[in-house]
Scaffold this active site. Structure first.
Site, PDB file in Angstrom:
ATOM      1  N   ARG A   1      -5.321   8.303 -56.606  1.00 57.52           N
ATOM      2  CA  ARG A   1      -5.139   7.248 -57.616  1.00 57.52           C
ATOM      3  C   ARG A   1      -4.631   7.862 -58.913  1.00 57.52           C
ATOM      4  NH1 ARG A   1      -9.266   5.526 -54.119  1.00 57.52           N
ATOM      5  NH2 ARG A   1      -8.443   3.759 -52.945  1.00 57.52           N
TER       6      ARG A   1
ATOM      7  N   ASP B   1      -3.825   8.131 -50.245  1.00 61.71           N
ATOM      8  CA  ASP B   1      -4.389   6.778 -50.248  1.00 61.71           C
ATOM      9  C   ASP B   1      -3.251   5.782 -50.415  1.00 61.71           C
ATOM     10  OD1 ASP B   1      -6.270   4.513 -50.602  1.00 61.71           O
ATOM     11  OD2 ASP B   1      -7.739   6.118 -50.828  1.00 61.71           O
TER      12      ASP B   1
ATOM     13  N   HIS C   1      -6.018   2.686 -45.782  1.00 63.11           N
ATOM     14  CA  HIS C   1      -5.660   3.446 -46.989  1.00 63.11           C
ATOM     15  C   HIS C   1      -4.420   4.303 -46.770  1.00 63.11           C
ATOM     16  CE1 HIS C   1      -9.032   2.224 -49.492  1.00 63.11           C
ATOM     17  NE2 HIS C   1      -9.827   2.364 -48.443  1.00 63.11           N
TER      18      HIS C   1
ATOM     19  N   ASP D   1     -12.534   4.739 -43.300  1.00 61.04           N
ATOM     20  CA  ASP D   1     -13.200   3.670 -44.061  1.00 61.04           C
ATOM     21  C   ASP D   1     -12.254   2.492 -44.265  1.00 61.04           C
ATOM     22  OD1 ASP D   1     -11.577   5.337 -45.662  1.00 61.04           O
ATOM     23  OD2 ASP D   1     -12.462   4.509 -47.481  1.00 61.04           O
ATOM     24  N   GLU D   2     -12.829   1.346 -44.543  1.00 57.34           N
ATOM     25  CA  GLU D   2     -12.126   0.173 -45.052  1.00 57.34           C
ATOM     26  C   GLU D   2     -10.779  -0.071 -44.358  1.00 57.34           C
ATOM     27  OE1 GLU D   2     -13.965   0.090 -49.536  1.00 57.34           O
ATOM     28  OE2 GLU D   2     -12.183   1.324 -49.250  1.00 57.34           O
TER      29      GLU D   2
ATOM     30  N   TRP E   1     -21.593   6.311 -46.892  1.00 55.56           N
ATOM     31  CA  TRP E   1     -21.390   5.894 -48.300  1.00 55.56           C
ATOM     32  C   TRP E   1     -21.885   4.476 -48.529  1.00 55.56           C
ATOM     33  CZ3 TRP E   1     -17.958   2.180 -50.437  1.00 55.56           C
ATOM     34  CH2 TRP E   1     -17.114   1.536 -49.509  1.00 55.56           C
TER      35      TRP E   1
ATOM     36  N   TYR F   1     -21.751   7.589 -56.598  1.00 60.92           N
ATOM     37  CA  TYR F   1     -20.364   7.298 -56.973  1.00 60.92           C
ATOM     38  C   TYR F   1     -20.249   7.354 -58.495  1.00 60.92           C
ATOM     39  CZ  TYR F   1     -18.293   6.071 -52.450  1.00 60.92           C
ATOM     40  OH  TYR F   1     -17.766   6.129 -51.191  1.00 60.92           O
TER      41      TYR F   1
ATOM     42  N   ASP G   1     -17.748   7.218 -60.490  1.00 65.04           N
ATOM     43  CA  ASP G   1     -16.709   6.477 -61.218  1.00 65.04           C
ATOM     44  C   ASP G   1     -17.302   5.199 -61.815  1.00 65.04           C
ATOM     45  OD1 ASP G   1     -16.815   6.294 -58.337  1.00 65.04           O
ATOM     46  OD2 ASP G   1     -15.270   4.742 -58.420  1.00 65.04           O
TER      47      ASP G   1
ATOM     48  N   GLU H   1      -9.451   5.342 -59.760  1.00 66.95           N
ATOM     49  CA  GLU H   1      -8.640   4.188 -60.189  1.00 66.95           C
ATOM     50  C   GLU H   1      -8.728   3.990 -61.700  1.00 66.95           C
ATOM     51  OE1 GLU H   1     -10.712   4.034 -57.594  1.00 66.95           O
ATOM     52  OE2 GLU H   1      -9.857   2.840 -55.958  1.00 66.95           O
TER      53      GLU H   1
HETATM   54  C1  ACM Z   1     -15.061   4.781 -49.716  1.00 69.03           C
HETATM   55  O1  ACM Z   1     -15.616   4.698 -50.805  1.00 69.03           O
HETATM   56  N1  ACM Z   1     -14.183   3.853 -49.362  1.00 69.03           N
HETATM   57  C2  ACM Z   1     -15.330   5.844 -48.798  1.00 69.03           C
END
Ligand code: ACM
Ligand code: ZN
Length: 493
Positions: A112, A141, A208, A271-272, A339, A365, A367, A406
């Protein structure tokens, strides 16, 4: 521990696991470097373990290996720094120390926003001081591909450039670009190795991956030309699991990744990854039919397994984020990084023999503002999750703090967000639960701050570490107002 009333605590982070105090002090001026020794001994089994003795006129270090020797030096550096602030007075002690967990990591997201090589070195120096031993490097990403890959040159030519950074309601116009050359990546790997930190690169897949899809549209289900993402969130376009072009590209990328990074572990994300495109893709559906898979979640498991097998053939191991467990069919030998895991699949995985790394979103986390994740909340988190049983506890490799970028554009903010929270995770990774003490940790940090500063890290002000309830509320609401958009809540089309 003996005589706690005489020398209550040593100014060392992470706190050593066994300390014997003698009722006396010496002075740095009395220490004779020539009489001091630093040896590696077979008598100490764990290569990360060490014994450090402060005698009247010398320092004696014995360790189980090079890493232990290095960690003894980090403890000694902190003791000496603290002594210098006390007129050279240093207590006579014997520290016998080894880590609670073998995996003590920190993750940085360079996709990011890039972090300059010299700034990464500052983070590595701080991590080394705290006996962290893994730098997990999130290099690709949706919003950028940051690792030079010669066999697929568009990955950096196209994939490292995005038009604007429209993250949540945080908008910055203009092109944002950059990537690390192989020489720079190798420079960091060497810098870390000299500090007993291994670098685990992450190539996040099958989700991603928009930067890669923008570079080579044939690896997505639709084949449509996309732009490198300038928005934040979870996007429907992911790698096509049914096309040979995907596997060709990923294997070629990983081949080069393995040439740069000697780490036995390679992170392959997982992930995601929304399944919308896979549901509509004839290539993906054909694969589901052919291998008699039940659904697209199983297809993701199948995909991760094929990539893991490629790594395995090359003598490497795979790490995946916990969503990859949704498939229920991961190959043996894959490590899972927890996570966000409401179904507690990571705990089941550990209880049935799988190795896990613990990186809880709500605690590790960094951030997110201190108002959402106060230092003490990070510190107090127990990585042996409630659902993990006695046998499963042995499968918790350790802990990892993360920083996603981000909303972090410069190193000043990155330093503020990560420190001292990274130090809290480092102490959880090293210091046995019974030896942890949150209040004392806060106190010891005050003496650590100048050492972090000397390494280029401007940590958050102590007044910001543990905000009161009102500030917590304001910072949390403020953050979500700034960052959450409707698309992020309801999903991108
Ligand atoms: C993550 O935070 N998407 C691993
Ligand atoms: Zn597909």
């Amino acid at each position: 521990m003996e005589n706690l009333n005489i020398v209550p605590y040593l100014d060392i982070v992470p706190y050593p696991n066994s300390i014997r105090f003698f009722d006396s002090y010496t002075n740095l001026r009395a220490i004779d470097r020539r009489k001091s020794t630093n040896i590696i001994s077979d008598e100490i089994v764990n290569p990360e373990a060490y014994r450090l003795q402060v005698k009247k006129d010398r320092f004696l270090i014995t360790s189980g290996g090079e890493a232990g020797k290095f960690y003894a030096q980090q403890s000694l550096l902190q003791l000496v720094d603290s002594a210098k602030r006390n007129g050279g007075r240093i207590p006579l002690v014997e520290i016998v120390d080894e880590p609670a967990f073998e995996y003590r990591g920190f993750m940085i997201d360079s996709a990011r926003h890039m972090i300059k090589v010299e700034d990464i070195k500052k983070l590595v120096d701080a991590a080394a001081l705290l006996k962290l031993n893994v730098m997990h490097w999130h290099l690709t990403d949706d919003q950028g591909w940051r690792i030079e890959i010669e066999s697929y040159p568009n990955l950096v030519r196209v994939g490292s450039v995005r038009n604007g950074s429209h993250f949540g309601h945080d908008h910055v116009d203009g092109e944002y670009s950059g990537y690390y050359t192989k020489a720079q990546l190798s420079e960091i790997v060497e810098y870390c190795a000299a500090r007993h930190i291994r670098v685990i690169p992450e190539i996040d897949m099958p989700g991603h991956m928009i930067a890669a899809i923008a570079s080579y549209p044939e690896v997505s289900c639709t084949g449509k030309q996309l732009e490198v993402e300038s928005r934040q969130g979870i996007f429907p376009d992911i790698l096509c699991a049914g096309k040979p072009e995907t596997y060709q590209m990923i294997k070629s990328v990983l081949q080069e990744v393995m040439e740069i990074f000697p780490s036995q572990d390679i992170h392959i994300g997982g992930d995601e990854a929304p399944k919308k495109r896979w549901k509509e893709c004839r290539h993906c559906q054909a694969l589901i039919q052919r291998y008699r898979l039940n659904d697209e979640e199983e297809l993701q498991g199948w995909f991760m397994n094929r990539i893991e097998e490629f790594l395995h053939e090359n003598g490497r191991r795979a790490i995946v984020w916990n969503e990859a467990l949704n498939s229920g069919l991961l190959n043996e030998g894959i490590t899972v990084q927890m996570w966000m895991d409401r179904k507690k699949l990571s705990a089941d995985f550990a209880n049935t023999g799988g190795k896990v790394i613990i990186s809880p979103f709500f605690h590790y986390y960094t951030d997110y503002p201190y108002g959402m994740t106060p230092l003490n909340k990070t510190y107090k988190f127990d990585p042996i999750l409630r659902q993990i049983n006695h046998d499963g506890a042995d499968n918790v490799l350790g802990v990892e703090a993360t920083v996603w970028t981000e909303h972090i554009r410069d190193f000043e903010k990155l330093s503020y967000m990560t420190y001292p929270r990274f130090a809290a995770v480092a102490e959880t990774g090293w210091t046995f639960k019974a030896n942890k003490d949150c209040e004392d940790f806060n106190r010891r940090l005050l003496t650590l701050l100048p050492m972090l500063k000397a390494r280029g890290i401007e940590a958050a002000d102590p007044r910001d570490w543990n905000p009161n309830l009102w500030r917590r509320l304001c910072e949390t609401l403020g953050f979500y107002r700034k960052t959450l958009t409707k698309d992020m809540i309801f999903g991108y089309k």
